[in-house]
Design a protein around this motif. Structure first.
Motif, PDB file in Angstrom:
ATOM      1  N   GLN A 153       0.849  -1.200   0.000  1.00  0.00           N
ATOM      2  CA  GLN A 153       0.000   0.000   0.000  1.00  0.00           C
ATOM      3  C   GLN A 153       0.885   1.252   0.000  1.00  0.00           C
ATOM      4  O   GLN A 153       2.007   1.226   0.489  1.00  0.00           O
ATOM      5  CB  GLN A 153      -0.911   0.010   1.229  1.00  0.00           C
ATOM      6  N   ILE A 180      -1.816  -5.470 -10.145  1.00  0.00           N
ATOM      7  CA  ILE A 180      -1.969  -4.685  -8.918  1.00  0.00           C
ATOM      8  C   ILE A 180      -2.940  -5.361  -7.964  1.00  0.00           C
ATOM      9  O   ILE A 180      -4.086  -5.646  -8.321  1.00  0.00           O
ATOM     10  CB  ILE A 180      -2.472  -3.268  -9.250  1.00  0.00           C
ATOM     11  N   ALA A 181      -2.483  -5.617  -6.759  1.00  0.00           N
ATOM     12  CA  ALA A 181      -3.327  -6.271  -5.762  1.00  0.00           C
ATOM     13  C   ALA A 181      -3.462  -5.414  -4.500  1.00  0.00           C
ATOM     14  O   ALA A 181      -3.792  -5.920  -3.436  1.00  0.00           O
ATOM     15  CB  ALA A 181      -2.753  -7.642  -5.417  1.00  0.00           C
ATOM     16  N   ALA A 182      -3.167  -4.132  -4.618  1.00  0.00           N
ATOM     17  CA  ALA A 182      -3.371  -3.204  -3.493  1.00  0.00           C
ATOM     18  C   ALA A 182      -4.115  -2.003  -4.052  1.00  0.00           C
ATOM     19  O   ALA A 182      -3.944  -1.649  -5.223  1.00  0.00           O
ATOM     20  CB  ALA A 182      -2.024  -2.775  -2.924  1.00  0.00           C
ATOM     21  N   ASN A 183      -4.963  -1.384  -3.236  1.00  0.00           N
ATOM     22  CA  ASN A 183      -5.803  -0.335  -3.820  1.00  0.00           C
ATOM     23  C   ASN A 183      -5.283   1.078  -3.598  1.00  0.00           C
ATOM     24  O   ASN A 183      -5.540   1.970  -4.377  1.00  0.00           O
ATOM     25  CB  ASN A 183      -7.236  -0.443  -3.289  1.00  0.00           C
ATOM     26  N   ASP A 184      -4.505   1.257  -2.540  1.00  0.00           N
ATOM     27  CA  ASP A 184      -4.038   2.612  -2.251  1.00  0.00           C
ATOM     28  C   ASP A 184      -2.650   2.797  -2.850  1.00  0.00           C
ATOM     29  O   ASP A 184      -1.643   2.881  -2.145  1.00  0.00           O
ATOM     30  CB  ASP A 184      -4.015   2.817  -0.728  1.00  0.00           C
TER      31      ASP A 184
END
Lengths: 247, 464
Positions: A153, A180-184
């Protein structure tokens, strides 16, 4: 490079703050497979110069630990070789990766360049630039996969790939993957192909330059950009001289 | 927004008791293929094509890339079911149980208000088709493909399964073996249709497979817009949609194909769509992918004529348990061709959105100009987004620009909208609708509103 010099064993090296690693394929002790670990908080510079032809696969693994940084430059100048290069990067928390590659193919080289960038640490940062110029029958197959893991993140990553084909028989395949495996996060990539326009060539020819001279000038401008912020002035001059001699 | 649309799940998930399924069976063999062909009274060439496709299907393995399809049990799929004995030309003649479903989906209303023609397919057969008299007079053909095979073999045979041969992949081969229903659209030379034509495909029964084939021929200088909608109810049993779309855009023609797909979360949506674009012709793909368990869909434009161009615009929304593996393929074969790809994806509740694209510039395709832009929005920290854009450049004169980005909803934007009195959920939905606006603005107003509403429904419970 003599193939006998290469071996399949992955040799591991731990790098400390201030280390500057320079590798040349023309060096006697050039290793086929190396794994580098950059200690926490350490700042390391790396320069790879591929200036001798050989037909083997080479592996470089990088473990950039938390708060560490790597300034990596890779210059590919070899002739008539069929090469596969694999670069694997693990980037830790608040670690910084700056990677710049310049590939120049002037004959019938075939470059296979596979790079993986695993951003696993929080607030990790990466800028990857891959620039290539191919003439004659040179070929490039370039894959750059950026993986932003769930633990990364607040990371900020970007990959830019440029393919310049300066002959009708040069070919290229470029794949800038972004997983991408994180949102922020901030994550981006770009890829582009370019060729000197006829108008540009005409203008420069009208100033008395031959096509070859124009191409060489263009490559030297790419080289200037590649070496732009090298702090070691002597190294920078040597690098530009090396590219000039290659042309 | 009306009450029916608000109750999203109940709208799509409602199903009719399917009496006709009593005569159907799961599994696929040569006997079933011969049965389908015989029931449709097909010419020998079509049966031969079906059997050849079945042979290819048996030999080919599942794709080794992309999402896993291992849990899809092809032996449990029902490959053919006939929901109606005859095709209706008047909405009143459509069987009551089927009509009720389409009425709820708004099909006849849409036709009355905006459409030049409409087709509706229920399971494997088309149950309703109509076309404005004015367009019939101009020579436009808008038919169920089963009917077109009988009535216009000289138009169908030279094109059918030529753009998506069975050898393309396993599900193209399956489609070639068991295809049923779908649309045949023929726009004569120079005819320009102002209003869009529409077809709606509905899988109603449990464990059903739907394999409609859309064949579109747009002759020289013609222009048209065709819209497809798709839906299926949820049963907790896998269903399969492996449709096929072939579009031939002749010299100087312009064609837009739009689709809004909202499959149930039991459905595998493994669709193949391809267009052949000739000299100075233009092809536009506009797509919205919602629902389904796994979607694998990459509309393809093959630019074979000098000056041919293509636009690919798409939105994919991946919610809980869903994989939206979508993208675009453009193959530049001729000189001075151009393509523009804009893809947007949204991932939520662990959903996985993936852009998989291929841009290929063949040797001799000089001066190709290509722009690819993909943006991903991740709404939580358990969802993911991947971008795999492959670029094969075999001609040095190509100019390609690719740009992709991914991120979350900007906190400042949310704050601003909340300060204007919107709830957080509403504000987030508004931002997402703004995010996909470059695609929705290309749709007719009604469909644009529908897509925006579907986003809002998918966004429910996404914040807080």
């Amino acid at each position: 490079m003599n193939n006998n010099k290469l071996n399949n064993k992955i040799e591991k090296r731990v790098l400390k703050d201030g280390d500057f690693i320079i590798e040349r394929t023309s060096q006697k002790d050039f290793a086929q497979a190396l794994s580098f670990q950059i200690e926490e908080g350490a700042k390391v510079n790396y320069l790879l110069i591929v200036d001798e032809a050989f037909d083997l696969a080479v592996i470089r693994q990088w473990d950039i630990q938390n708060n560490a940084s790597l300034d990596s430059r890779r210059l590919f100048l070899q002739d008539k070789a069929h090469q596969t290069w694999s670069f694997q990067h693990e980037i830790g928390s608040k670690a910084v990766l700056s990677s710049r590659s310049l590939l120049i193919g002037m004959t019938d080289e075939q470059f296979n360049l596979n790079s993986v960038y695993n951003f696993s640490g929080q607030a990790s940062f990466g800028r990857v630039n891959i620039d290539s110029l191919l003439t004659a029958k040179a070929q490039l197959n370039c894959v750059a996969d950026v993986n932003v893991l769930p633990t990364a993140q607040q990371s900020d990553t970007r990959v830019d790939m440029t393919l310049r084909l300066e002959s009708d028989e040069a070919k290229g395949e470029i794949t800038p993957g972004l997983n991408i495996a994180a949102n922020d996060v901030k994550a981006g990539h770009s890829a582009g192909t370019f060729r000197l326009k006829d108008e540009d060539l005409f203008y420069l020819r009208s100033r008395g330059l031959s096509t070859q001279q124009i191409r060489n000038l263009f490559i030297l401008s790419l080289a200037q950009s590649f070496a732009a912020d090298l702090k070691d002035v002597k190294l920078k001059e040597d690098l530009l001289a090396l590219i000039n001699n290659y042309l | 927004m009306n009450e029916e649309i608000n109750s999203h799940d109940s709208l799509w998930d409602e199903y009719n008791q399917s009496e006709y399924m009593k005569d159907s069976r799961p599994g696929l063999d040569e006997e079933l293929i011969r049965f389908i062909s015989a029931e449709k009274k097909e010419p020998a060439w079509m049966l031969e094509k079906r059997l050849a496709s079945f042979g290819v299907f048996q030999e080919m393995s599942l794709p080794t890339w992309g999402p896993s399809l291992e849990s899809l049990d092809l032996d449990k799929i029902t490959y053919y079911a006939r929901a109606s004995d005859r095709q209706a030309e008047s909405w009143d003649d459509v069987p009551e149980d089927i009509k009720r479903t389409f009425d709820k989906l708004g099909i006849p209303k849409a036709e009355q208000e905006v459409l030049a023609g409409v087709g509706a397919q229920y399971e494997s057969t088309v149950i309703y088709h109509s076309l404005k008299a004015e367009y019939k007079r101009k020579g436009v053909i808008f038919e169920d493909l089963d009917v077109a095979v009988q009535k216009y073999p000289e138009l169908v045979e030279p094109y059918f399964m030529k753009l998506m041969p069975a050898s393309l992949h396993k599900f193209a081969a399956l489609h070639g073996a068991v295809w049923s229903g779908g649309t045949f659209l023929y726009i004569p030379k120079g005819v320009k249709l102002k209003e869009p034509l529409q077809a709606y495909f509905r899988m109603n029964a449990k464990g059903m497979g739907q394999f409609e084939h859309t064949l579109i021929i747009v002759e020289e200088g013609a222009q048209a817009h065709y819209i497809e909608g798709c839906s299926a109810p949820r049963y907790g049993v896998d269903s399969l949609h492996a449709g096929g779309v072939e579009i031939y855009v002749k010299e100087g023609a312009r064609f837009r194909y739009s689709s809004v797909e909202s499959w149930s979360k039991d459905a595998y949506n493994l669709n193949t769509k391809r267009a052949l674009v000739e000299k100075k012709a233009h092809m536009e793909w506009v797509g919205g992918n919602f629902g389904s368990n796994v979607t694998m869909l990459y509309p393809c434009s093959i630019l074979v004529g000098e000056g041919a161009t293509a636009d690919h615009l798409g939105v994919a929304f991946a919610n809980e348990g869903q994989i939206q593996d979508t993208g675009a393929k453009v193959i530049h074969v001729a000189k001075n061709t151009g393509s523009n790809i804009i893809m947007k994806s949204i991932s939520k509740n662990g959903g996985k959105a993936l852009y998989r694209g291929l841009v290929e510039v063949k040797p001799g395709a000089t001066n190709a100009a290509i722009s690819v832009k993909c943006d991903a929005l991740l709404l939580d920290d358990i969802s993911s987004s991947d971008t795999v854009p492959v670029m094969k450049i075999h001609d040095a004169s190509a100019a390609i620009a690719h740009e992709a980005s991914a991120g979350k909803i900007n906190a400042e934007d949310l704050f601003y909208l909340r300060s204007r009195g919107l709830k957080e959920e509403e504000a987030a939905a508004m931002i997402v609708n703004g995010f996909i606006e470059p695609i929705t603005k290309e749709l007719p107003l009604e469909y644009s509103v529908e897509m925006n509403r579907m986003v809002e429904l998918e966004m429910e419970g996404s914040v807080g």
